[in-house]
Scaffold this active site. Structure first.
Site, PDB file in Angstrom:
ATOM      1  N   GLU A  15      -3.607   7.245  -5.200  1.00 14.97           N
ATOM      2  CA  GLU A  15      -3.855   6.641  -6.520  1.00 14.97           C
ATOM      3  C   GLU A  15      -5.160   7.206  -7.072  1.00 14.97           C
ATOM      4  OE1 GLU A  15      -3.867   2.381  -5.972  1.00 14.97           O
ATOM      5  OE2 GLU A  15      -1.882   2.415  -5.097  1.00 14.97           O
TER       6      GLU A  15
ATOM      7  N   ARG B 228       0.837  -1.196   0.000  1.00 17.05           N
ATOM      8  CA  ARG B 228       0.000   0.000   0.000  1.00 17.05           C
ATOM      9  C   ARG B 228       0.875   1.250   0.000  1.00 17.05           C
ATOM     10  NH1 ARG B 228      -3.544  -2.660  -1.558  1.00 17.05           N
ATOM     11  NH2 ARG B 228      -5.600  -3.007  -0.672  1.00 17.05           N
TER      12      ARG B 228
ATOM     13  N   HIS C 216      -1.303  -0.281  -9.893  1.00 15.84           N
ATOM     14  CA  HIS C 216      -1.962  -1.190  -8.951  1.00 15.84           C
ATOM     15  C   HIS C 216      -2.509  -2.453  -9.656  1.00 15.84           C
ATOM     16  CE1 HIS C 216      -4.008  -1.184  -4.758  1.00 15.84           C
ATOM     17  NE2 HIS C 216      -3.787  -2.423  -5.165  1.00 15.84           N
TER      18      HIS C 216
END
Ligand code: GLV
Length: 317
Positions: free
Chosen positions: A265, A236, A283
């Site tokens: 993000e 993360r 991601h």
């Protein structure tokens, strides 16, 4: 049948499964719902199947109707949900562990390879054309014999360790507790991050984002690494303080980064764009068809298990 709001569009197989299991409200356009829209749409529902793009903070959770008894997150990570707020409101939160470990570990290895072997620069040069081979052209760092530090030796960390070992890397790790000998498989345990970082030629971040791990890579800890180390993150974005890492990259204290996740993000800190050795992905950790279906199916099963038994083995709060 229980009525469930599903905030994001799922792959068809999983939507079919959801339709057989409960009365779902689908998001057929895959619109990114605002927090207030999630609250409004959950009126009359018994549960919500959320994704990592849904920020279920305290304020949002407190506004949810009292009929909501479960938030089933379609992810292994659950940093997007305020677990305490949910617990106080009598809502259980579940996640989707295990089914995505292999896919995510693959991306973890891709980050290590991409950052060490200068893939970002290589791809750009190949697309532009006109590059010239020479004995020292885009020289990278070889993995063989290099020390890999793994921060967080859960299922994903262990899988990365196994693959990296087969590539000739020497594995060190830090975890809340030392693993059993067979799980450790020859990896060297460090009971603190200073000790781990100081032997990490390459670091792979695989730990969950919690209050304890938030900004664990920061101005102070970045100095623990050997000069020219490489930092990769498949967990993360919250674990890295971007300004500190970008500064270390610009000073060449850190040679390269491989990031599949980052703060805010999809908006990458622009400081990374100026760093040629930054190998960055959007991601993609769990992004294979089989894995996404398995995750969504598990998120559906978690809701089913909870309404049938009053509990769920993947409860995280
Ligand atoms: C993906 O990042 C997940 O947490 O499932």
């Amino acid at each position: 049948m229980k009525k469930i709001l599903i905030t994001r569009k799922l792959i068809k197989d999983s939507e079919e499964k959801a339709s057989k299991t409960f009365e779902p409200i689908f998001n057929s356009n895959d619109e990114l719902y605002s927090q207030s829209k999630v609250v409004d749409m959950s009126s009359g529902c018994d549960g919500i199947l959320t994704s990592l793009t849904d920020k279920m903070d305290k304020e949002t959770i407190n506004k949810l109707p009292d009929t909501i008894k479960i938030i089933s997150n379609f992810a292994v990570g659950f940093g997007n949900i305020d677990l305490d707020a949910a617990k106080k409101k009598g809502i259980i939160v579940t996640n989707t562990p295990e089914v995505l470990s292999d896919a995510t570990a693959e991306i973890g290895i891709l980050l290590i390879l991409g950052a060490c072997r200068r893939a970002a620069e290589g791809i750009e040069s190949a697309r532009e054309g006109g590059w010239k081979w020479s004995a020292d052209y885009l020289i990278g760092k070889q993995l063989t014999g290099t020390r890999l530090g793994i921060l967080g030796m859960g299922r994903i960390g262990q899988k990365i360790a196994r693959i990296a070992k087969s590539l000739g890397m020497v594995i060190h790790y830090h975890n809340r507790s030392k693993l059993s000998d067979d799980r450790e498989d020859g990896a060297i345990y460090h009971d603190n991050i200073k000790s781990l970082f100081s032997v990490s030629d390459v670091l792979s971040i695989c730990c969950p984002a919690t209050k304890e791990t938030e900004n664990m890579i920061n101005k102070e800890t970045v100095e623990y690494f050997p000069k020219g180390a490489i930092i990769t993150n498949v967990a993360r974005g919250d674990i890295i303080e971007d300004e500190a890492l970008i500064d270390a990259l610009n000073r060449r204290k850190i040679y390269a980064v491989g990031l599949d996740v980052y703060k805010n993000e999809p908006n990458l800190n622009p400081g990374y764009l100026k760093v040629k050795t930054a190998f960055i992905l959007p991601h993609l950790g769990s992004a294979t068809k089989d894995t996404r279906i398995a995750m969504a199916n598990l998120a559906v099963d978690n809701i089913d298990e909870f309404f049938k038994t009053g509990n769920c083995k993947n409860k995280v709060n």
